[in-house]
Scaffold this motif. Structure first.
Motif, PDB file in Angstrom:
ATOM      1  N   UNK A   1      54.491 -25.934 -45.282  1.00  0.00           N
ATOM      2  CA  UNK A   1      53.709 -24.947 -46.055  1.00  0.00           C
ATOM      3  C   UNK A   1      54.427 -23.597 -46.073  1.00  0.00           C
ATOM      4  N   UNK A   2      54.883 -23.218 -44.918  1.00  0.00           N
ATOM      5  CA  UNK A   2      55.515 -21.910 -44.783  1.00  0.00           C
ATOM      6  C   UNK A   2      56.773 -21.834 -45.663  1.00  0.00           C
ATOM      7  N   UNK A   3      57.536 -22.894 -45.616  1.00  0.00           N
ATOM      8  CA  UNK A   3      58.749 -22.922 -46.448  1.00  0.00           C
ATOM      9  C   UNK A   3      58.393 -22.868 -47.929  1.00  0.00           C
ATOM     10  N   UNK A   4      57.348 -23.602 -48.267  1.00  0.00           N
ATOM     11  CA  UNK A   4      56.905 -23.641 -49.654  1.00  0.00           C
ATOM     12  C   UNK A   4      56.513 -22.240 -50.103  1.00  0.00           C
ATOM     13  N   UNK A   5      55.728 -21.560 -49.248  1.00  0.00           N
ATOM     14  CA  UNK A   5      55.252 -20.221 -49.597  1.00  0.00           C
ATOM     15  C   UNK A   5      56.409 -19.241 -49.770  1.00  0.00           C
TER      16      UNK A   5
ATOM     17  N   UNK B   1      56.412 -21.145 -53.907  1.00  0.00           N
ATOM     18  CA  UNK B   1      55.347 -22.098 -54.242  1.00  0.00           C
ATOM     19  C   UNK B   1      55.851 -23.369 -54.915  1.00  0.00           C
ATOM     20  N   UNK B   2      55.194 -23.732 -56.017  1.00  0.00           N
ATOM     21  CA  UNK B   2      55.512 -25.023 -56.630  1.00  0.00           C
ATOM     22  C   UNK B   2      56.914 -25.041 -57.249  1.00  0.00           C
ATOM     23  N   UNK B   3      57.455 -23.857 -57.488  1.00  0.00           N
ATOM     24  CA  UNK B   3      58.803 -23.811 -58.077  1.00  0.00           C
ATOM     25  C   UNK B   3      59.875 -24.201 -57.055  1.00  0.00           C
ATOM     26  N   UNK B   4      59.478 -24.264 -55.796  1.00  0.00           N
ATOM     27  CA  UNK B   4      60.494 -24.337 -54.736  1.00  0.00           C
ATOM     28  C   UNK B   4      60.915 -25.753 -54.357  1.00  0.00           C
ATOM     29  N   UNK B   5      60.242 -26.753 -54.872  1.00  0.00           N
ATOM     30  CA  UNK B   5      60.531 -28.127 -54.406  1.00  0.00           C
ATOM     31  C   UNK B   5      62.021 -28.461 -54.480  1.00  0.00           C
TER      32      UNK B   5
END
Lengths: 639, 253
Positions: free
Chosen positions: A456-460, A464-468
């Protein structure tokens, strides 16, 4: 010619596949297309292409010696095919070497940089010279088609004897020297194969293998071109081969007896069984089939014996060249499919040239004729349903073959990932979902020891969703998860955990400098006293140990910030829950780092990375331990 | 001849030598690769600390043998044993056959598997620094004096002295061990563990295994030539005589 046509189609397809693999091998390096590693730097390409190739090409010198030196004129019909096979065999070795050498554009270096202590140097020279000799020996055959060059041809034919003798001299040397290569590795090779007379064994087996290979080549071409095989010649060849094989067997067994290693045959390890299989198919089966009254002179049995003998000696070369070393190095090697593809491609290429030569020159007394080729050219009135008309038979063959090549190459390209990621040998990061919280456990070092990872932390923080795609790379081949080190490049670097400010405060501010920095010297890290000046076992309060645990800070060779981050993900919550459920042990170091407590259990082979000692990383068994989270929650609620 | 002595009893496993080596040769951080061996050495780590049970740390590096197998194996002379001691490598000559990797009894040389133009990588005992009169980066960086640099004879004497003081210690790298090495170890643990269970003490130098065979090469070459020419001459002569005899008989008859 139908068999030949189908066979050629197959050969061209294999060549196409090999072409795709070769493209990648030269673009991205050896790591991308082989399973070779630092422990087994020689693999299939050396074992089969070079060692096997040279041995399989031994027919050339054996048959020329029989015909031109020993004057056995009856074998004359098979001289030309034998020399051609040998020439193509050696050419295949050279091509295979180009793929195997790390710097193939330096392949000519042995000609100018001499190093006569090296067995490989001698092999290189002999192979180079012998390839030339074989080319000159065979050249008169194609030159028959060019009457203008008759002078050159006559010169070569006149001096044939010199070439033949030179060929035998060179062959004797390098066939045996391929065995010498392995004398320098007594620690690698298993005792059943390592012997000081390895060169002699290689030479004797090369003679018998040469005889059997000539028979095999004759059998295959007879089958392909629907010719009557020269059974009487084959029977004689096999009889001689049986004698040589017998000699080989005796020398090999005597050697084991003299060295006192014969007991290793019965030790019931995989090596001993492997050895028995090798001896059985390389020597015993062929000897029996070639000499027994029931089987000798019968084509089927001869074929079986020849196939058994040839594959037996290829196995022998593979054993010496690698398989028999598997137990003595700590790395595992099995060839990648790409390695098989290149090996098969090189052999296929050589076979195609062989078939071309047979059809266009007088390798046999009469080149085989293709009746269809000789039919007068006619336009078909109707294309038969379900087939495509590719032109007249001659061009149709070319079109079919090139199509097979292109399709196979395209297939090969589609199978091969061309990302540089794959070729760098980076290993996939295994991931587990962890109990509780939004934390995963990933094996960042790929060494079987997992670290915690807050998805979650990495995603944030990465958008967010752009980071996959930042980590998952939109599913690039072989890349399920990007390694931590791709971004956190300093993870593997050791940093200093010394906190200067804190030491200053503890020791009394500006007054304390001289406690660590001797007076009158520059105040720097180099001149300061070492940590163990104060932190030694004499004063227990100063031992650099983490609270409640035997972990010593001065042994922790990992970035301090990294440790904090890893602990931050678990420890806070663990301690909280430990208090709530009245289980104090739940919050201590050994809960997650069992190796700290049981250090002696942990052996050399568990250790894979020296910079990040697994001792500090959560161990996998702990993760697999099945704890019911719901039950745990209930028990917490009840209390 | 210059040499390094590593005392296992003094090593605390701080990795300073590894980092000093990486700084000196600008080696990038290493990532875990498919082709690595578990000892930590790689194309980008020329020395490594191997951790053995009971907190023993062994620094692994090229042993710089007195009679190196790799040097005798290299077909183009890309590896050289220098008079100062180091075994150095010339990538310009190398053709990438990897025979040195096969020949090394300690399995030290590593390869740039991920490169399209790969080279052999291993410790070169900081040859350039030694020539300038400096000591290697690793021994300079060692905080505890566990690994020290000096003349081989002196270090060997020092190692023997330490062994006399503490009979538990074993000495690795003297002349009994495949002809001697320039990197010596004094250890209270068996170093078999870091060399695939191989103990090379008491074994002869490896070039001596191939030397006699290679020495016989010229003789074999000429011998086979003479033998074949002789065979040809004899058989030819016999056939000629036979023919003459037949024609003679015919003439007589």
């Amino acid at each position: 010619m139908d068999r030949v046509r189908r066979f050629k189609l197959l050969l061209w397809s294999i060549c196409g596949l090999a072409f795709a693999v070769a493209f990648r091998r030269f673009l991205l390096g050896l790591g991308s297309s082989t399973n070779l590693n630092d422990g087994t730097p020689w693999g299939l390409w050396v074992g089969f292409d070079v060692m096997g190739g040279v041995a399989l090409a031994a027919g050339g010198f054996v048959i020329t010696a029989t015909v031109y030196i020993l004057k056995k004129e009856e074998f004359h019909p098979i001289v030309r095919p034998a020399v051609l096979t040998a020439f193509l065999g050696y050419a295949a070795v050279a091509v295979g070497l180009l793929a195997d050498l790390g710097l193939p554009w330096h392949i000519w270096h042995p000609t100018i940089y001499w190093q006569h202590h090296s067995a490989l140097f001698e092999v290189a020279w002999c192979v180079m010279l012998y390839l030339t000799v074989l080319a000159l020996e065979f050249l008169p055959v194609p030159l028959e088609s060019f009457p203008r060059l008759g002078k050159i041809r006559n010169f070569l034919v006149k001096n044939r004897l010199i070439l033949v003798i030179l060929g035998i001299m060179l062959s004797t040397l390098h066939q045996s020297s391929l065995g010498t290569l392995f004398l320098i590795m007594p620690y690698r090779l298993h005792a059943l194969w390592y012997t000081p007379i390895l060169p002699l064994l290689f030479f004797i087996s090369a003679i018998s293998l040469g005889l059997m290979m000539v028979s095999m080549e004759s059998l295959i071409t007879s089958y392909l071109y629907r010719r009557e095989p020269e059974t009487h010649l084959l029977t004689k060849l096999c009889k001689v081969a049986a004698w040589v094989l017998g000699g080989y067997l005796i020398v090999r067994i005597l050697d084991l007896l003299v060295r006192g290693e014969y007991l290793a045959i019965f030790e019931n390890s995989w090596q001993s069984w492997w050895f028995i299989i090798e001896i059985l198919i390389s020597a015993i089966i062929p000897i029996v089939l070639f000499t027994s009254k029931l089987t000798r002179g019968k084509l089927g049995w001869i074929t079986l014996g020849v196939v058994s003998g040839v594959s037996g000696f290829v196995l022998n070369r593979l054993n010496v060249g690698g398989i028999a070393m598997a137990g003595t190095t700590d790395s595992f090697y099995f060839p990648a499919w790409t390695e098989f593809a290149i090996s098969a491609g090189v052999v296929s290429g050589a076979a195609l040239v062989f078939l071309f030569a047979i059809e266009h020159f007088n390798v046999w007394e009469h080149p085989p004729r293709d009746e269809e080729d000789e039919k007068p050219y006619t336009l078909p009135r109707f294309a038969p349903v379900g087939t495509i008309w590719l032109g007249d038979p001659h061009t149709a063959g070319m079109k079919r073959n090139s199509m097979a090549f292109v399709v196979a190459a395209a297939f090969g390209f589609s199978l091969l990932p061309f990302s540089s990621l794959e070729s760098k040998g980076l290993i996939k990061t295994p991931a587990n979902s962890a109990r509780g919280k939004d934390i995963m456990q990933i094996d960042a070092n790929r060494d079987g020891f997992f670290v915690t990872f807050d998805h979650k932390k990495h995603e944030n923080s990465l958008g967010q969703t752009q980071s996959c795609a930042v980590c998952h790379h939109a599913k690039l081949p072989a890349d399920e998860q990007t390694s931590c080190a791709a971004c956190h490049q300093d993870v593997y670097l050791v940093t200093c955990i010394f906190d200067h400010e804190k030491h200053k405060t503890w020791l009394g501010g500006n007054q304390s400098c001289t406690q660590c920095h001797p007076a009158g010297q520059n105040r720097s890290v180099d001149t300061a006293v070492e940590c163990n000046h104060c932190h030694n076992a004499e004063d227990a309060s100063l031992v650099l140990a983490v609270q409640e645990s035997p972990i010593r800070m001065d042994q922790l060779n990992m970035a301090g910030s990294y440790v904090d981050a890893m602990h931050g993900l678990c420890v806070t919550c663990h301690k909280e829950i430990a208090e709530r459920i009245y289980r104090p042990l739940h919050g201590t170091c050994t809960t997650c780092h069992p190796f700290v407590a049981e250090e002696s259990k942990y052996e050399w082979d568990k250790l894979t990375q020296t910079t990040a000692s697994p001792r500090w990383v959560i161990s996998t068994p702990l993760l697999q331990e099945n704890i019911d989270v719901e039950k745990l929650k209930e028990s917490v609620a009840a209390q | 001849m210059k040499s390094i002595l590593t005392d296992i009893t003094k090593c605390i496993g701080c990795n300073e030598c590894v980092l000093a080596c990486k700084r000196t040769y600008d080696l990038p951080p290493e990532l875990p690769r498919r082709w690595h061996k578990p000892d930590g050495l790689s194309a980008r780590n020329w020395t490594s600390i191997v951790r053995l049970p009971e907190n023993k740390f062994v620094r692994k590096q090229c042993r710089h043998c007195q009679e190196p197998a790799c040097v005798s194996a290299c077909p183009v002379g890309a590896l050289i044993k220098n008079a100062e001691g180091p075994v150095t490598y010339d990538g310009g000559k190398c053709m990438g056959c990897r025979y040195c990797m096969m020949a090394c009894p300690y399995e030290i040389p590593r390869y740039d598997w991920d490169s399209a133009a790969p080279y052999i990588r291993k410790c070169i005992l900081c040859y350039e620094r030694i020539k300038e009169g400096k000591q290697p980066a690793c021994t300079e960086a060692c905080p505890t004096g566990a690994t020290i640099f000096g003349e081989r004879e002196e270090l060997l004497a020092e190692a023997k002295r330490r062994r006399q003081e503490n009979p538990k210690l074993q000495l690795y790298g003297d002349e009994n061990e495949i002809g001697g090495t320039c990197v010596l170890y004094v250890s209270d643990v068996d170093l078999k563990a870091i060399y695939n269970g191989r103990d090379l003490r008491g074994d002869p130098a490896l070039p001596s295994t191939t030397a006699p065979v290679l020495a016989s090469v010229p003789l074999t070459f000429v011998g086979v030539g003479v033998l074949m020419s002789g065979l040809y001459w004899t058989i030819n002569r016999r056939e000629q005589l036979k023919k003459e005899g037949e024609s003679g008989e015919k003439a007589n008859g």
